[in-house]
Design a protein around this motif. Sequence first.
Motif, short mmCIF file in Angstrom:
data_model
loop_
_atom_site.label_atom_id
_atom_site.label_comp_id
_atom_site.label_asym_id
_atom_site.label_seq_id
_atom_site.Cartn_x
_atom_site.Cartn_y
_atom_site.Cartn_z
N LYS A 19 -2.90 -14.24 -2.56
CA LYS A 19 -2.52 -14.84 -1.36
C LYS A 19 -3.19 -15.99 -1.11
N SER A 20 -4.51 -16.18 -1.55
CA SER A 20 -5.15 -17.39 -1.50
C SER A 20 -6.56 -17.60 -2.78
N VAL A 21 -6.46 -18.46 -3.07
CA VAL A 21 -7.75 -19.03 -4.21
C VAL A 21 -8.51 -19.86 -3.72
N THR A 22 -9.83 -19.62 -3.79
CA THR A 22 -10.94 -20.80 -3.67
C THR A 22 -11.68 -20.60 -4.87
N TYR A 70 -10.75 1.63 1.57
CA TYR A 70 -10.09 2.20 3.06
C TYR A 70 -9.52 1.09 3.60
N GLU A 71 -10.42 0.01 3.97
CA GLU A 71 -9.84 -1.15 4.79
C GLU A 71 -8.61 -1.89 3.97
N ALA A 72 -8.72 -1.94 2.70
CA ALA A 72 -7.75 -2.89 1.98
C ALA A 72 -6.54 -2.24 2.16
N LYS A 89 -4.22 -5.91 1.90
CA LYS A 89 -5.17 -7.11 1.40
C LYS A 89 -6.38 -6.67 0.70
N LEU A 90 -6.62 -7.32 -0.37
CA LEU A 90 -7.89 -7.19 -1.04
C LEU A 90 -8.49 -8.69 -1.56
N ILE A 91 -9.85 -8.67 -1.12
CA ILE A 91 -10.77 -9.60 -1.25
C ILE A 91 -11.74 -9.19 -2.30
N ILE A 92 -11.86 -10.50 -3.17
CA ILE A 92 -12.96 -10.49 -4.37
C ILE A 92 -13.51 -11.72 -4.41
N PRO A 101 0.91 -1.12 0.03
CA PRO A 101 0.04 -0.09 -0.04
C PRO A 101 0.97 1.03 -0.07
N LYS A 102 2.29 1.06 0.24
CA LYS A 102 3.02 2.34 0.27
C LYS A 102 3.30 2.72 -1.25
#
Length: 677
Positions: A656-659, A614-616, A621-624, A581-582
Amino acid sequence: MQKSSIKIGVLCMILLLSFTITAESQIPRAYGQGDGVMNMKNDFIEIVVNTSDDATGRFAVLTTGGDPERTDDDNNFLIYGLGKPVTSYTTIRIDKTNYVFGGQTSKRAGLTGNYGKVVTPPVQRQDGIYTAYLYGDVLVEQILDLTFSTTTGQPDTAAISYVVTNQGFATRDIGLRIVLDTMLGNNDGAPFRVRDMAVVSDTMFAGDDIPAFVQAFDDLLKPAVMAQGNISGPEVSRPTRVYFTNWGSLADGVWDFNFQPGRDFTRTGEFDLDSAMALYWDQEPLRPGESRRYVTHYGLGGISIAQGFLSLGLSSVNKVEMAVNPVPFDVVGYIQNTGDGIAHEVVAKLLLPEGLKLVTSTNEKFLGKLQPGESTQVVWKVVPTGKAFGSMKMSMEVDAANVELNTVSRNIEVTTPAKLGLSLSGPTRLNAVEEKIYPEIFEVSGTIKNDGGSTAYNVALSLDTKNFKLAEGESKTKFLLSLPPNSSQSVTWKISTLPEPGSMYPSGKESVTLTAESTNAEIPNQKELDIQLPNLEPKLWMRSVYPEPRVIADNLVLYIDLMATNITGLKDFKIELSYNPKILQFLGWRVGTQIISQDNDQLKRGSIIVSDPYEANKTGKLIIEGQVMDMASIAGSLAELKFVIADKGLTQIDFKSVTLTARDRVVNAVGFEIDVR
């Protein structure tokens, strides 16, 4: 008395004048371009087309030099057309309506028909004299050209062609009729010679009874013009029906007409003999965009003659082509008693060389007796044997109990069979670009060559694409019609690499196969083209939407597509991405192409949840998480992600993770590297 004698004298003068005009009117004049006609000619025949406002497009055929071995057939009519041709005409039947081809007329022939709109008035082109008319949404093109006779081997024949195209959106029932006002010099009532018949009255042939050709001449001692119409065979379109009748009946009926079997050829409503023929191609459906071609030939006939007490004529094709299944051809013999007494117990015998044989059981025909002036004709079915080729001679001997033997001979050439060979060219390797096979459309070219001595007819090339599919609008089979000896022809197919919906791209080595067919040639060996394809694995990856970041409100914004490719049966997903994020700040998102589907013109959108920016950006970390609606697609984006470039440096967006819920159990996930300088 004086009054009466004056009346008689005037009447005699009128009759004499009328006779003189009639006799002179049959002599063709010299045609000139721009004289209300257009013509094309060679040393044998001339085609004349009417270019005037009355009956535009109608035609006549006459001899120029005619048979080079004779001078008495020069400058004579084959198809009548004194002045400007009007008497021969063509009818196009569209559904239940009859249209006459060409311009309207004030004359008898076709007067009651309907007419269309001119598209192209008669014009000289490389392929002949061309005329085109439009009938509603049906285009009809007439092409008249000079071609070679099947019996003389000379370019002394008129090729009469029509091409009918359905330019509309509905299927139409199309039929065609060609009326030919035949004439032999000054003889307007000579018999038609069909196989072993001399046709002198209303007669019809249909189906298998239709002959390969019909000839016309008056007698063997002084035959004047010898005419021939080719009705069936490899270079013409076999009609459904053929009629021989008087011209007046055909002139008055533009499709159906007054036909009376056994009636002589006296012109309807008049007193003169006037023979004509009509060729019918009965109606067949013609779908939108389709075209159909109708071809017939009419010109000079080739007849070998030997004169004597019994004068003889022998006619056949001048060339026969050996084939896998050789087609029998007619050998027609003409016998006329030109002596001064009865010929008794007349027998005709056909003698054939090694390269030909009879289809029928006997070569002898018993004809009985012939009165002085009487004529008859016989026919044999003959086929090549394949045992000999080249030029050879066949003969007909005719003998009688009280007349010495007479013989007539005719040369014929038997050519070696057509010999076909194939080649196939195209790319041998395709590449992968953005997890797709590239190019999406590629071309292969097939070539067929004829190294034999005969023409190959009804040639068709077919391409089997196996795991590929043909591009839209392409046909698996392409028709070449005929392929002459020592010639070749190439055709091209466009092939799509896109898989069927829900299927994977093919991989490894694939092939396409070229095959060919012909009705008279052996099937050549098929040809294959091997194509190496890339292996495309199920994959999650990212790509930049634009080549460079976009400037929005003084910020550089990077647009990233989150891609899912070659994953079969993908239903839903949950993906966690990590980033620095930097350097990058998540700004927002837009739904991807695989989240949307179209069904019956209605768009359907699956559910999708994406982390709050804002949270990401607090954690990087970004969740889709979402639902795929376009399950038939194996390539597309799940989401379009937007990042603001906050600082310089080398960074990466990683999985980072995939389902996933999909048929594929192993999916490769590849991150996206960014170097901000």
